[in-house]
Design an enzyme around this catalytic site. Structure first.
Site, PDB file in Angstrom:
ATOM      1  N   HIS A 156     -29.173  -5.570  -1.426  1.00 25.93           N
ATOM      2  CA  HIS A 156     -28.452  -4.568  -0.637  1.00 25.93           C
ATOM      3  C   HIS A 156     -29.493  -3.616  -0.047  1.00 25.93           C
ATOM      4  O   HIS A 156     -30.492  -3.300  -0.714  1.00 25.93           O
ATOM      5  CB  HIS A 156     -27.529  -3.714  -1.522  1.00 25.93           C
ATOM      6  CG  HIS A 156     -26.164  -4.286  -1.779  1.00 25.93           C
ATOM      7  ND1 HIS A 156     -25.527  -4.121  -2.992  1.00 25.93           N
ATOM      8  CD2 HIS A 156     -25.305  -4.968  -0.986  1.00 25.93           C
ATOM      9  CE1 HIS A 156     -24.325  -4.694  -2.929  1.00 25.93           C
ATOM     10  NE2 HIS A 156     -24.168  -5.216  -1.735  1.00 25.93           N
ATOM     11  N   CYS A 251     -25.688   3.157  -6.063  1.00 25.91           N
ATOM     12  CA  CYS A 251     -24.605   2.166  -6.130  1.00 25.91           C
ATOM     13  C   CYS A 251     -23.343   2.771  -6.736  1.00 25.91           C
ATOM     14  O   CYS A 251     -22.233   2.377  -6.379  1.00 25.91           O
ATOM     15  CB  CYS A 251     -25.002   0.977  -6.993  1.00 25.91           C
ATOM     16  SG  CYS A 251     -26.410   0.052  -6.405  1.00 25.91           S
TER      17      CYS A 251
END
Ligand code: ARG
Length: 258
Positions: A156, A251
């Site tokens: 990511h 996150c």
């Protein structure tokens, strides 16, 4: 944010996840609670979404969508294991008064779509599709800068790049990006902090900055020193248990921009 009530590592969708290794859900909860406390002590409002049984990765709220100027673009997950998180987050956005938009392509929210000043930085390569970059540009009316990720450990964008605001703008690990994307980042952010692999390997770049305070994994000592040197205030938190799923402070934190 979403409490890790049902946190587990039952499947592997990134190289950090080992379903055979033990996970301590109570410790994950203690560590996550300390992160919530840290954000609140820094003066930020933290809203919570109810965790859903059977969705062990739902604690990673950053993937739940992208919210800019009151517009909430839904997520659409790459892997079926996380698919049901998208409607749960979309429902929260709708109930809290956001203008919701359905996803037309795979996008994992702020995992890959990061607002950096005038630009929306958009990762691709492992999760979010190019078609989602185009949709994000339309929904938000912000210029999207596509960035190609090349290392599966940094799957990511928010594992390879941290938006700081303030003097440096961003911090990033160059080798997590294709040569062309590295040149784009150098061009757009000449004062960026160039991070070291050792810090990225403890998910050090998965940090949350308000432009002054940077909440980062306490293990990322080198990155903390780099931040201090140019005037930021590093605030270390230990999320070692959540790192077993490939996640850190960013996150766990979706930034909601009304
Ligand atoms: N296990 C999760 C996944 O692989 C971790 C997500 C981490 N979130 C993030 N914003 N990088 O999808």
């Amino acid at each position: 944010m979403c409490a890790p009530t049902y946190f587990a590592v039952d499947y592997a969708i990134n190289p950090w996840m080992d379903p055979t290794a033990p996970v301590d859900t109570d410790l994950a909860m203690t560590q996550w609670s300390a992160l919530v406390r840290t954000h609140r002590e820094l003066g930020h409002q933290v809203d919570l979404i109810d965790p859903v049984p059977g969705l062990p990765d739902m604690v990673f709220a950053a993937n739940g969508g992208t919210v800019i100027d009151g517009v909430a673009l839904a997520a659409q997950f790459r892997y079926p294991e996380r698919a049901a998180e998208a409607p749960a987050y979309l429902d929260w956005f709708a109930r809290n008064g956001f203008d919701t938009r359905e996803a037309k392509a795979v996008n994992e929210g702020e995992g890959d779509l990061l607002l950096a000043g005038r630009y929306l930085l958009a990762g691709t390569g492992f999760r979010t599709e190019l078609a989602a970059h185009a949709q994000a540009q339309e929904e938000f009316g912000r210029p999207v800068i596509g960035l190609q990720l090349v290392d599966p450990r940094f799957y990511h964008l928010d594992t390879a790049l941290c938006v700081l605001g303030g003097p440096a703008g961003i911090a990033y690990l160059p080798e997590a990006f294709s040569p062309g994307s590295q040149r784009v980042l150098r061009r757009l952010f000449p004062d960026a902090i160039v991070a070291e692999l050792a810090d990225a390997e403890v998910l050090g770049l998965n940090a949350v900055s308000d432009g002054v305070n940077v909440v980062l994994p306490v293990q990322a000592k080198g990155f903390a020193a780099q931040l201090s040197l140019v005037g930021y205030r590093p605030v270390g938190v230990d999320l070692s248990e959540l790192r077993k799923a490939g996640g850190g402070p960013k996150c766990c934190t979706l930034v909601v921009r009304p």
